[in-house]
Design a protein around this motif. Structure first.
Motif, short mmCIF file in Angstrom:
data_model
loop_
_atom_site.label_atom_id
_atom_site.label_comp_id
_atom_site.label_asym_id
_atom_site.label_seq_id
_atom_site.Cartn_x
_atom_site.Cartn_y
_atom_site.Cartn_z
N ALA A 70 34.44 -45.80 -48.36
CA ALA A 70 33.32 -45.53 -49.26
C ALA A 70 33.27 -46.61 -50.34
O ALA A 70 32.20 -47.06 -50.74
CB ALA A 70 33.46 -44.15 -49.90
N ASN A 71 34.43 -47.02 -50.81
CA ASN A 71 34.52 -48.06 -51.83
C ASN A 71 33.95 -49.38 -51.31
O ASN A 71 33.29 -50.11 -52.03
CB ASN A 71 35.99 -48.27 -52.19
CG ASN A 71 36.22 -48.16 -53.67
OD1 ASN A 71 35.28 -47.91 -54.42
ND2 ASN A 71 37.42 -48.37 -54.10
N ILE A 74 30.42 -51.04 -51.23
CA ILE A 74 30.02 -51.84 -52.38
C ILE A 74 29.50 -53.22 -51.93
O ILE A 74 28.65 -53.81 -52.58
CB ILE A 74 31.23 -51.98 -53.33
CG1 ILE A 74 30.76 -52.22 -54.75
CG2 ILE A 74 32.16 -53.09 -52.92
CD1 ILE A 74 31.89 -52.16 -55.75
N LEU A 80 22.89 -54.65 -56.76
CA LEU A 80 22.64 -53.53 -57.68
C LEU A 80 23.72 -53.48 -58.76
O LEU A 80 23.44 -53.35 -59.95
CB LEU A 80 22.62 -52.22 -56.89
CG LEU A 80 22.55 -50.93 -57.69
CD1 LEU A 80 21.20 -50.78 -58.35
CD2 LEU A 80 22.84 -49.71 -56.82
N ILE A 81 24.99 -53.63 -58.32
CA ILE A 81 26.10 -53.48 -59.27
C ILE A 81 26.10 -54.61 -60.30
O ILE A 81 26.37 -54.39 -61.48
CB ILE A 81 27.43 -53.38 -58.50
CG1 ILE A 81 27.31 -52.09 -57.70
CG2 ILE A 81 28.63 -53.38 -59.45
CD1 ILE A 81 28.48 -51.46 -57.17
N LEU A 88 27.03 -48.95 -66.34
CA LEU A 88 28.01 -48.13 -65.61
C LEU A 88 29.29 -47.95 -66.43
O LEU A 88 29.79 -46.85 -66.61
CB LEU A 88 28.33 -48.81 -64.27
CG LEU A 88 29.24 -48.06 -63.32
CD1 LEU A 88 28.49 -46.91 -62.69
CD2 LEU A 88 29.77 -48.98 -62.24
N SER A 92 30.41 -44.44 -68.17
CA SER A 92 31.67 -43.86 -67.70
C SER A 92 32.63 -43.60 -68.86
O SER A 92 33.20 -42.52 -68.98
CB SER A 92 32.34 -44.78 -66.69
OG SER A 92 31.51 -44.97 -65.58
N LEU B 157 28.75 -46.63 -56.25
CA LEU B 157 28.57 -46.44 -57.70
C LEU B 157 29.40 -45.25 -58.17
O LEU B 157 30.05 -45.30 -59.22
CB LEU B 157 27.10 -46.18 -58.03
CG LEU B 157 26.17 -47.38 -58.18
CD1 LEU B 157 24.80 -46.91 -58.62
CD2 LEU B 157 26.73 -48.36 -59.19
N MET B 159 32.10 -44.08 -56.72
CA MET B 159 33.50 -44.49 -56.66
C MET B 159 33.90 -45.25 -57.93
O MET B 159 34.92 -44.95 -58.55
CB MET B 159 33.75 -45.39 -55.45
CG MET B 159 33.72 -44.72 -54.11
SD MET B 159 35.07 -43.57 -53.82
CE MET B 159 36.47 -44.55 -54.30
N LEU B 160 33.07 -46.23 -58.30
CA LEU B 160 33.38 -47.02 -59.49
C LEU B 160 33.44 -46.14 -60.73
O LEU B 160 34.37 -46.24 -61.53
CB LEU B 160 32.31 -48.10 -59.69
CG LEU B 160 32.45 -49.37 -58.86
CD1 LEU B 160 31.26 -50.28 -59.07
CD2 LEU B 160 33.73 -50.09 -59.26
N ALA B 161 32.43 -45.27 -60.89
CA ALA B 161 32.38 -44.42 -62.08
C ALA B 161 33.57 -43.46 -62.12
O ALA B 161 34.15 -43.22 -63.18
CB ALA B 161 31.06 -43.63 -62.12
#
Lengths: 130, 233
Positions: A70-71, A74, A80-81, A88, A92, B157, B159-161
């Protein structure tokens, strides 16, 4: 064979969870329903935790590893990131600190109220005129 | 010669085993790296991700080749989430003994998390897709991913958060306990688990047994509270 059967059992629970999820009128992830189903089976003593070992232990110990794919999605979202990384990071960090403060406050308050109620509940029968 | 090398490379990376082996090897390297250095920021999941991205890019291996194997591993997310029930069941006695503060802390904390995420996303003009990916940022990864999937968000996203929240909690928890004058150890533990899941719990365990136990219990409860609250969004 034991390990295969245990894995099959856990997967069957997941299928059941997905089935229930598809019937529900609101969005509720199937895997979380599967977790609740398994928890219910433990509580009802229909399944013992030991009966799922060693597969259960294996899944528990290596949990983080299964998040790796899942990571790596990316790679397809790098554009997008690169646009939103600052937002973000900000969201967070700030939201985590706020969550901490609210959770700590609410838990402290609840513990306080609970101990108050318990303390007044014990002598309640004898000294009501207080 | 280089043609032949190219063909061999292609055959090797095209099988689903390529993605599986790549994940296992780089995850192991990352685990060892953290065990040796003991640096919290070198989270194995983060370093393994960086290593694999570099590896694929430097060797010009198409992501699609890697993905066919990675998808096999990803299908294990369901069983991994279901198996959280074991941890929940093992903690049931402590949970029942502290039910009221745990429920109050995790529900209020989860609501605060969702509230601040929505407010900040609106304030920073972030789109819906990102908002939906961040709602579950403070809960344990399998639940967070499941929620993002059902909301149509972007998994990486989330995962990162989730990792950023975990690190924030793990790093700032001891300071926050002092600054906010939280005297009730159970409440502090609940707060750590609610805001920063298992990563924060590693810090809670170092702070003391009560902190650690309450933090572990809060992980599952906060996950459930967030799931239920998300129904109403």
């Amino acid at each position: 064979m034991k390990i295969l059967l245990q894995l099959a059992f856990v997967c069957a629970i997941c299928i059941a969870g997905n089935a229930v999820s598809s019937i529900l009128p609101f969005a509720f992830p199937g895997s979380i329903i599967a977790m609740l189903l398994l928890f219910a089976l433990f509580c009802l003593r229909l399944v013992k935790v030991e009966q799922l070992n060693p597969s259960g232990k294996w899944l528990q110990n290596n949990m983080a590893f299964f998040f790796l794919p899942a990571n790596l999605m990316i790679i397809e979202e790098l554009g997008l990131i690169s646009q939103v990384w600052l937002q973000l990071l900000l969201i967070s960090v700030v939201s985590t600190i706020v969550t901490f403060a609210v959770a700590a406050g609410a838990a402290t308050l609840a513990a306080h109220i609970q101990s108050r109620l318990l303390h007044t509940a014990v002598p309640a029968g004898e000294g009501e005129d207080e | 010669m280089s043609d032949m090398l190219h063909t061999v490379m292609r055959t090797c990376t095209e099988t689903p085993f390529f993605g599986v082996v790549t994940c296992i090897v780089f995850y192991k390297i990352s685990l060892v790296l953290q065990q040796k250095t003991k640096i919290l920021l070198l989270n194995p999941l983060l370093t393994a991700t960086v290593f694999i991205i570099l590896f694929l890019k430097l060797c010009h291996i198409p992501y699609a080749h890697f993905k066919s194997g990675a998808d096999i591993l990803q299908s294990f997310l369901g069983p991994v989430t279901a198996i959280l029930a074991i941890a929940m069941y093992n903690q049931r006695k402590v949970l029942v003994a502290n039910l009221v503060p745990v429920l109050a802390g995790t529900v209020a904390g989860s609501a605060a998390c969702i509230g601040t995420v929505i407010a900040m996303c609106r304030l920073l003009h972030v789109d819906e897709r990102m908002l939906n990916s961040l709602l579950s940022k403070s809960v344990t990864t399998p639940i967070a991913l499941a929620l993002t999937e059902s909301k149509g968000g972007v998994l990486p996203l989330t995962m990162l958060a989730v990792v950023l929240s975990g690190i924030t909690g793990a790093v700032f928890a001891p300071g926050l306990v002092k600054v906010l004058h939280i005297k009730n150890k159970a409440a502090a533990g609940i707060a750590i688990g609610t805001c920063s899941h298992a990563l924060g719990t590693t810090t809670a365990l170092q702070m003391g047994e009560v902190y650690g136990a309450m933090s572990s219990i809060a992980i599952g409860c906060a996950g459930l509270a967030t799931t239920v609250l998300c129904i109403f969004l």
